[in-house]
Design an enzyme around this catalytic site. Structure first.
Site, PDB file in Angstrom:
ATOM      1  CD  GLU A 195      -8.818   8.552   4.698  1.00  0.00           C
ATOM      2  OE1 GLU A 195      -9.643   9.467   4.439  1.00  0.00           O
ATOM      3  OE2 GLU A 195      -8.906   7.414   4.222  1.00  0.00           O
ATOM      4  CB  SER A 260       3.159  -7.746  14.963  1.00  0.00           C
ATOM      5  OG  SER A 260       1.906  -7.557  15.545  1.00  0.00           O
ATOM      6  CG  ASP A 332      -5.997   3.345   2.569  1.00  0.00           C
ATOM      7  OD1 ASP A 332      -6.821   3.543   3.483  1.00  0.00           O
ATOM      8  OD2 ASP A 332      -5.779   4.153   1.658  1.00  0.00           O
ATOM      9  CG  ASP A 335     -11.218   5.613   1.104  1.00  0.00           C
ATOM     10  OD1 ASP A 335     -10.070   5.558   1.600  1.00  0.00           O
ATOM     11  OD2 ASP A 335     -11.443   5.480  -0.110  1.00  0.00           O
TER      12      ASP A 335
END
Length: 821
Positions: A195, A260, A332, A335
């Site tokens: 971000e 991975s 995600d 934030d």
């Protein structure tokens, strides 16, 4: 003169004798902490005897009469082999590294303290299942039992590192294990850095060009975003070069978050009609490896696989009924918020309901040989406040604002350890999927196989965002706007999954797993667009698979990226012109192009082509972005294959990156490709000599298994670091990610520290390997005995048959309960 020479000779010999004596004494005391696996002990806290059988690779097989004692045995074994590693992980979680390492780790401690990891872990104990609470307590008792043995038997302080640092060790507690789990969550996530970097790039080149530099996967258009500058008044536009993070920082550089490979095939796609599974999680290489192999024999059966010292369960492995592997989801689940301060009172910040005071707490971070540093911790409704000097947050934080983060890994109710233990004890895919519904963070793709079925299940809490979220969670947003706040989590039933697909195969290489749109998108930033292409080709090339074909894929060194990009960037350079004069730049270029034109993309350690290709791409990307991004270009030091492809295919006008802005001429992409190749060849000639035929990829691409504390200390580094020439590369299934910068930009620093292959047609033929050895003691023969097998792509068998484990044992230890008075 003769007398002087005689006395100097005597003095030299005396110094040699004293030096050898000192070395002998140091070796004696350091070697005292190498455990004797045939020694029996009487210990506190057991309800019955424990037998710990060490096979010839020092894998502990733990047998007990009840399940709590099995966890006790694992704690005892972990402490025997990896005590220093466990202590460092605990200090990282506590924010107390600087007490022994000094100012060099102060930034690590400050960051972790502000997240309050350790206190959150302590509070989360009450939310664990009863079985997990018992396991955590028993595991802690086992660790502490070994600490008491070390003290009573004078076993060299338990680890040779403790002769150089503080030998004082507090007892291990359940909180310590819960905190280690959170540290692992921090290591695997890259959302924070992503971000921040996306915001900095948006401020530098705008959203349109950021679409090229940080594209969605796979090559979809970026969802509509506001310009970051439009969200705030007067956002800063000057960026500071990011300092190199200490090796112990739990937040890894953006390009080295967890990765991975894992895949499984059901009986319809297996030659022997029973499911197969392959898994190889990728983390930063170190000595010892983060992984340690173990087998635990419970009342309802055995479990075998890879553990992380400090955690009381097998993270990836198999039982007689179930096998599981993990890959990073790139969920995600974080934030970044920009919080507006009250101009009249900086102790308050703006919320949807007006200004509100920060929650505050003051702590002191102790520093070795210095006065401690006082830090003021603050929390908003969104989460902890992160200071502007962390990760260059000040570069995107307007004056009069601060930055906070909301992260699923920072919840008091986190039950991820309970989920891990329930998964380990599951007997079917259905039971396993139910078990991991408790998992909070980190987000993972769980690949499952039982005797009849295969599945892929995304685990981890998925935050529910408002569809009107200002930045869609891609860049920092205004913390005071209600539409930017989380609305809780999606129910676990909405996590993506696939059970027994028609293809008979489930697979993930950190690639995109869903086409759902925001806010059910799982994530914007996926960790792979390249390896999945090669894996798909290999899995579809055969109708049925065997353990050996899975092994072939797991160790595959062919770069799909090299095959696809070289035809783009070299298409106007191949076979151009007459042979140039020997020793000229043109001749070097022709030789390199001739080699690459007939190369199949195999990243073989014994040939020069992978080195030329990697250096060319590295130089090419920097030349494409340096003039546009300025200092920010240094943060894009890892090659972005999709960016290179967009530029050379001129997708949405991306070829404009090829023109050098300060130049009066208009450079083409062919020009930049040629300039970059010449620069790469010059760089390699200076490092490895002018003869291209003598270059070897493995010479530059050495795996760096470095001790995280002693690895940079002269002389000691010779003993504690493990270096090996290795094949593979950034985008091969045999993943061996290069550093990308520094004195050794092509070194292998991030790879599969653990590999496993499970065949339910013959479970006892299943294979495993870790990247170093079982022991964390650099004087032990088991410190690096698996490293050469790992480098060569070999494995070791690990059996759940008790008699087979005992028949080839390297030692059998019995822990007996101390008689109660």
């Amino acid at each position: 003169m003769a007398v002087t020479f005689k006395w100097l000779t005597r003095l030299f010999l005396l110094l040699c004798v004293l030096g050898l004596g000192a070395m002998a004494i140091a070796y004696y005391f350091a070697s005292r902490s190498i455990p004797d696996f045939n020694q029996n002990y009487t210990v506190d806290g057991l309800s019955g005897p424990i037998e710990i059988v060490r096979d010839n690779h020092s894998v502990p097989h733990i047998f007990a009469q009840n399940d709590p004692d099995v966890y006790y045995g694992l704690g005892f074994s972990h402490a025997q082999d990896r005590l220093w590693q466990m202590l460092i992980l605990r200090r990282t979680a506590q924010g107390r590294l600087s007490e022994i390492l000094g100012e060099q780790t102060l930034s690590v401690d400050e960051f972790v303290r502000r997240l309050d990891i350790y206190n959150l872990s302590s509070a989360s104990f009450q939310y664990q299942t009863d079985e997990t609470k018992t396991a955590l307590k028993s595991y802690s008792d086992g660790v502490n039992a070994w600490l008491k043995v070390v003290q009573s038997d004078a076993l060299g302080r338990g680890a040779p590192e403790l002769f150089l640092f503080s030998p004082q060790i507090a007892p291990w507690t359940p909180t310590d294990s819960l905190a280690v789990m959170r540290v692992m969550a921090l290591q695997i996530s890259n959302n924070l850095q992503d971000e921040i970097l996306r915001a900095k790039a948006a401020l530098t080149v705008g959203n349109e060009r950021m679409r090229d530099l940080m594209p969605d996967s796979p090559n979809d258009a970026v969802m509509a975003l506001p310009e970051y500058a439009s969200l705030f008044e007067n956002p800063p536009r000057s960026f500071s070069p990011q300092p190199t993070q200490h090796a112990l920082h739990p937040i890894k550089p953006r390009e080295f978050a967890g990765a991975s490979n894992a895949w499984a095939a059901d009986g319809s796609r297996a030659a022997r009609k029973a499911p197969l599974l392959a898994t190889d999680p990728h983390l930063g290489l170190s000595a010892p490896s983060i992984w340690m192999l173990a087998r635990m024999e419970f009342s309802d059966g055995g479990v075998i696989g890879a553990t992380i010292p400090g955690l009381p369960f097998i993270v990836s492995g198999r039982s007689d009924d179930l096998a599981w592997g993990l890959t990073t989801t790139y969920l995600d689940d974080l934030d970044v918020y920009v919080e507006k301060l009250n101009p009249a009172n900086s102790d308050e910040y703006l919320t949807p309901n007006g200004y509100k005071p920060f929650i505050k707490k003051r702590v002191i971070v102790d520093i070795k040989d210095q006065l401690g540093k006082t830090i003021d911790m603050r929390w908003t409704e969104n989460g902890p406040v992160i200071p502007s000097d962390s990760f260059d947050l000040g570069a995107i934080t307007p004056i009069g604002h601060v930055t906070s983060i909301n992260w699923t890994a920072l919840r008091e109710q986190d039950q991820s350890v309970s989920a891990g233990i329930r998964l380990m004890r599951s007997k079917s895919i259905a039971a396993a999927r139910n078990a991991v519904s408790m998992h909070h963070a980190p987000g993972q793709n769980l690949i499952l196989a039982d005797k009849n079925s295969v599945a892929l299940q995304v685990v981890g809490h998925m935050p529910k965002r408002d569809p009107n979220h200002a930045s869609l969670g891609r860049i920092p947003s205004q913390g005071w706007l209600i539409q930017n706040r989380w609305l809780g989590d999606f129910p676990f039933s909405e996590n993506p999954n696939s059970v027994n697909p028609a293809s008979g195969v489930v697979a993930n290489t950190n690639n995109k797993i869903t086409d759902e749109k925001f806010p059910k998108h799982v994530g914007h930033n996926w960790g792979d667009t390249q390896r999945i292409k090669r894996l798909t080709k290999l899995l579809n090339a055969r109708k049925v698979h065997t353990r050996d074909s899975f092994m072939e894929a797991q160790l595959d060194p062919v770069s799909y990226t090299a095959r696809s990009l070289l035809t783009l960037i070299g298409r106007e350079l191949w076979f151009k012109g007459e042979p140039a004069a020997s020793g000229t730049v043109e001749r070097q270029r022709q030789i390199a192009l001739e080699l690459l034109s007939s190369w199949n993309g195999e990243m073989d350690q014994h040939v020069p082509e992978p080195l030329i290709y990697t250096a060319w791409l590295r130089n090419l990307q920097q030349r494409l972005i340096a003039d546009d991004l300025g200092p920010l270009s240094k943060e894009f030091y890892k090659v972005q294959p999709v960016f290179i492809e967009r530029v050379f295919r001129d997708i949405d006008g991306a070829s404009k990156w090829c023109d050098i802005l300060p130049s009066s001429e208009i450079e083409t992409c062919v020009d930049i490709a040629r300039i970059a190749l010449d620069a790469a060849l010059l760089e390699l000639s200076e490092q490895y000599g002018s003869s291209i035929d003598s270059w070897r990829w493995g010479q530059a691409h050495q795996a760096k298994h470095d001790h995280q504390v002693l690895g940079n200390i002269p002389l000691l580094s010779w003993f504690v670091n493990i270096r090996q020439d290795t094949p593979g590369g950034d985008n091969t299934l045999l993943r061996a990610r290069t550093a990308g910068k520094g004195a050794e930009p092509y070194a292998n620093v991030h790879a599969a520290g653990f590999r496993a292959l499970v065949d339910f047609a013959d479970p006892e033929s299943s294979l495993y390997i870790i990247s170093t050895g079982q022991s964390g003691h650099f004087l032990s023969r088991h410190y690096d005995d698996l490293a050469q097998l790992w480098r060569r792509g070999e494995y070791i068998p690990m059996t759940l048959d008790p008699e087979l484990a005992r028949s080839g044992s390297d030692g059998v230890m019995v822990l007996s309960p101390r008689a109660q008075p």
